[in-house]
Design a protein around this motif. Structure first.
Motif, PDB file in Angstrom:
ATOM      1  N   GLU A   1       0.812  -1.219   0.000  1.00  0.00           N
ATOM      2  CA  GLU A   1       0.000   0.000   0.000  1.00  0.00           C
ATOM      3  C   GLU A   1       0.850   1.276   0.000  1.00  0.00           C
ATOM      4  O   GLU A   1       0.346   2.364  -0.289  1.00  0.00           O
ATOM      5  CB  GLU A   1      -0.913   0.028   1.245  1.00  0.00           C
TER       6      GLU A   1
ATOM      7  N   TYR B   1       0.793   4.121  -2.803  1.00  0.00           N
ATOM      8  CA  TYR B   1      -0.406   4.957  -2.903  1.00  0.00           C
ATOM      9  C   TYR B   1      -0.283   6.183  -2.007  1.00  0.00           C
ATOM     10  O   TYR B   1      -0.728   7.276  -2.358  1.00  0.00           O
ATOM     11  CB  TYR B   1      -1.648   4.145  -2.529  1.00  0.00           C
ATOM     12  N   LEU B   2       0.344   6.005  -0.851  1.00  0.00           N
ATOM     13  CA  LEU B   2       0.558   7.125   0.062  1.00  0.00           C
ATOM     14  C   LEU B   2       1.620   8.074  -0.484  1.00  0.00           C
ATOM     15  O   LEU B   2       1.431   9.299  -0.506  1.00  0.00           O
ATOM     16  CB  LEU B   2       1.001   6.614   1.439  1.00  0.00           C
ATOM     17  N   HIS B   3       2.738   7.494  -0.922  1.00  0.00           N
ATOM     18  CA  HIS B   3       3.882   8.317  -1.309  1.00  0.00           C
ATOM     19  C   HIS B   3       3.658   9.080  -2.608  1.00  0.00           C
ATOM     20  O   HIS B   3       4.250  10.149  -2.819  1.00  0.00           O
ATOM     21  CB  HIS B   3       5.132   7.440  -1.440  1.00  0.00           C
TER      22      HIS B   3
ATOM     23  N   ALA C   1      -2.318  12.180   3.198  1.00  0.00           N
ATOM     24  CA  ALA C   1      -1.744  10.889   2.804  1.00  0.00           C
ATOM     25  C   ALA C   1      -1.324  10.072   4.006  1.00  0.00           C
ATOM     26  O   ALA C   1      -1.603   8.864   4.087  1.00  0.00           O
ATOM     27  CB  ALA C   1      -0.554  11.109   1.869  1.00  0.00           C
ATOM     28  N   TYR C   2      -0.643  10.714   4.958  1.00  0.00           N
ATOM     29  CA  TYR C   2      -0.097   9.968   6.097  1.00  0.00           C
ATOM     30  C   TYR C   2      -1.004  10.022   7.319  1.00  0.00           C
ATOM     31  O   TYR C   2      -0.621   9.551   8.385  1.00  0.00           O
ATOM     32  CB  TYR C   2       1.305  10.492   6.409  1.00  0.00           C
TER      33      TYR C   2
ATOM     34  N   TYR D   1      -5.902   9.051   5.003  1.00  0.00           N
ATOM     35  CA  TYR D   1      -5.814   8.142   3.860  1.00  0.00           C
ATOM     36  C   TYR D   1      -5.063   6.871   4.235  1.00  0.00           C
ATOM     37  O   TYR D   1      -5.483   5.762   3.881  1.00  0.00           O
ATOM     38  CB  TYR D   1      -5.123   8.855   2.697  1.00  0.00           C
ATOM     39  N   SER D   2      -3.971   7.008   4.960  1.00  0.00           N
ATOM     40  CA  SER D   2      -3.209   5.837   5.398  1.00  0.00           C
ATOM     41  C   SER D   2      -4.069   4.921   6.260  1.00  0.00           C
ATOM     42  O   SER D   2      -4.067   3.690   6.083  1.00  0.00           O
ATOM     43  CB  SER D   2      -1.972   6.287   6.176  1.00  0.00           C
TER      44      SER D   2
ATOM     45  N   ARG E   1      -7.610   3.510  -4.672  1.00  0.00           N
ATOM     46  CA  ARG E   1      -6.201   3.242  -4.966  1.00  0.00           C
ATOM     47  C   ARG E   1      -5.911   3.599  -6.431  1.00  0.00           C
ATOM     48  O   ARG E   1      -6.353   2.899  -7.330  1.00  0.00           O
ATOM     49  CB  ARG E   1      -5.863   1.784  -4.682  1.00  0.00           C
TER      50      ARG E   1
END
Length: 510
Positions: free
Chosen positions: A241, A244-246, A277-278, A281-282, A320
């Motif tokens: 996963e 998708y965050l980065h 994102a972190y 979403y994470s 995603r």
């Protein structure tokens, strides 16, 4: 030919055949001048192939050096400069794998630069070269290295190139070229810097650890441009996963460039995307199918707004979005696909209803002037002649071997951390392109934040962000700014100037 004449010919043995084709260095030396303001910079260029060998042992007996490869290098050294023998030297290479050093050579560091194509400054063929008035040669000597099968670098006759088409073989041959250059030019006392781009940053980190362990070479600084030190942070593999965050902050920056965030500043958008994102979403991705419908809709709406894709499409994609989906979807309604190396660039996709649409629009626009420029420079200006193809970026090195990382992701962050722990004076400059979708900046930031070094070691890292892509210096304002930043970094690395400031976006903006 008669029988008598035939029998009179000397018989060729394997030894005489080997002696006849014994490879030799073939450097060409030229001298040049560059007018920078009111100052004349006189410099010497040495262009050619260095023979690299390996020590041979038979039954425990040393049999000398066996030539293995001919590594093409271009060195620029100032003439009649005070302290010329201890001027800093920067060893420069690009990545790929399969890339020559042409990009950093005539795009950023060297004394001659390509008249490059940028998004709003297109240059038509036949392109050209001009003086680089901001060249790093003004304060440091430069050595551009082409790994085996790139540029004019090849193995010697009878050797298989596959030995150098992999992580360790590539690292070791480039490392040996650096060691031999220091010996042959009597430059062991010079401040030393490595500069790599893309996979070249993977190589640079590996070299920093390898050369410290194998040869005791301590560098003053490492210049990482469009860095990737842990492939696991950017590989969209099933069950991983992290990418998708980065990638999300990069997607948001690209969406901003293409008008999806009207009235907002780039750094504001990036900071919000990073926080999301972190954070939410994470946690949402971690929940998987356990994520409730209400939260799924809320996360999908927020993600859609940040990256500029249709909300229903984002939900159908299970929240995603990988890089190729993003490239094809962001401007699909305009009949355009965006670039990977530089996502500011767009082009007609060719097939507008395809799942994956066409080639990278950014690469050819950048490639054409560089191919012309490097071939003209090496042959017409530096005097090196060869019938070989100068491989600017080639697929001939593939498949590339990562056998050392079987069952794990390719990761050289530990090599960099080792070098920084063992040499507390080692400085690191990292350059990020906001619109680089090949090596997203948040992935590199994640790796840097997890290096096994002390807080003092973290203070030895300078981060600089630029509003461009992977080869960020194709933007001429960025090129000038970046070279000024690198100059400040090199002087800091020699302890002759204060620490440069980082300029990463502030986190926490909502």
């Amino acid at each position: 030919m008669t029988e008598a004449q035939t029998t009179a010919q000397p018989q060729e043995t394997p030894t005489t055949a080997r002696q006849r084709r014994e490879p030799k260095d073939d450097f060409v030396t030229t001298e040049h001048e560059l007018l920078i303001g009111d100052d004349v910079l006189r410099y010497r260029a040495e262009t050619g192939r260095m023979v690299i060998g390996e020590e041979m042992l038979e039954d425990g007996v040393f049999e000398g050096l066996r030539p293995k490869a001919q590594v093409f290098m271009t060195s620029y050294m100032a003439i009649e400069k005070p302290g010329a023998d201890i001027r800093p030297v920067i060893f420069v290479f690009n990545g790929g794998p399969g890339s020559s050093s042409a990009w950093l050579h005539i795009g950023l560091f060297g004394p001659r630069r390509v008249v490059a194509n940028d998004i709003d400054d297109r240059t038509p063929p036949p392109y050209g070269l001009t003086d680089n008035l901001e060249t790093s040669l003004a304060y440091a000597d430069l050595v551009f290295i082409d790994p085996v099968t790139t540029g004019f670098s090849r193995t010697v006759e009878g050797e298989k190139p596959e030995e150098f088409h992999g992580f360790t073989g590539d690292r070791d041959i480039v490392g040996e070229a650096i060691r031999q250059w220091l010996c042959r030019n009597n430059r062991w006392l010079a401040p030393k810097f490595l500069a790599g781009e893309s996979y070249g940053t993977t190589r640079a980190a590996a070299l920093a650890g390898h050369l410290a362990r194998r040869h005791g070479i301590a560098f003053n600084g490492i210049i990482l441009i469009s860095a990737v030190l842990d492939f696991g942070t950017i590989d969209f593999n099933e069950g991983n996963e992290a990418p998708y965050l980065h990638y999300l902050p990069t997607f948001a920056a690209v969406a901003h460039y293409h008008g999806k965030h009207p009235g907002r500043g780039l750094e504001d958008v990036v900071a919000e995307a990073t926080e999301f994102a972190y954070g939410d979403y994470s946690r949402a991705l971690e929940r998987g199918s356990r994520l409730g419908a209400e939260d799924r809709n809320r996360i999908g709406s927020r993600l859609s707004g940040l990256i500029g894709l249709d909300e229903e499409f984002v939900r159908l994609a299970d929240l995603r979005i990988d890089e190729f989906t993003f490239f094809t979807q962001l401007l699909r309604n305009r009949g355009l696909r965006i670039g990977r190396l530089d996502s500011r660039f767009t082009a007609h996709p060719g097939k507008t209803n395809g799942e994956v649409l066409g080639d990278d629009p950014s690469y050819p626009i950048i490639q054409y002037p560089y191919t012309v420029g490097i071939n003209h420079l090496l042959r017409a200006e530096l005097g090196y002649e060869s019938d070989l193809t100068y491989e600017v970026l080639t697929s001939r090195v593939h498949p590339w071997s990562y056998k050392e990382f079987e069952n794990s992701s390719v990761n050289t962050a530990d090599d960099l951390a080792f070098a920084m722990r063992m040499n507390p004076d080692l400085k690191v400059y990292v350059a990020f392109g906001y619109h680089d979708s090949a090596t997203p900046f948040a992935a590199s930031e994640h790796v840097l934040a997890h290096l096994r070094i002390s807080p003092a070691g973290q203070e030895n890292i300078v981060r600089r962000y630029y509003p461009a892509g992977h080869m960020m210096y194709v933007n001429q304002k960025v090129r000038i700014d970046q070279l000024a930043d690198i100059a400040a970094f090199v002087h800091w690395g020699m302890q002759s100037a204060p620490r440069p400031e980082s300029n990463q976006p502030k986190a926490g903006v909502q």
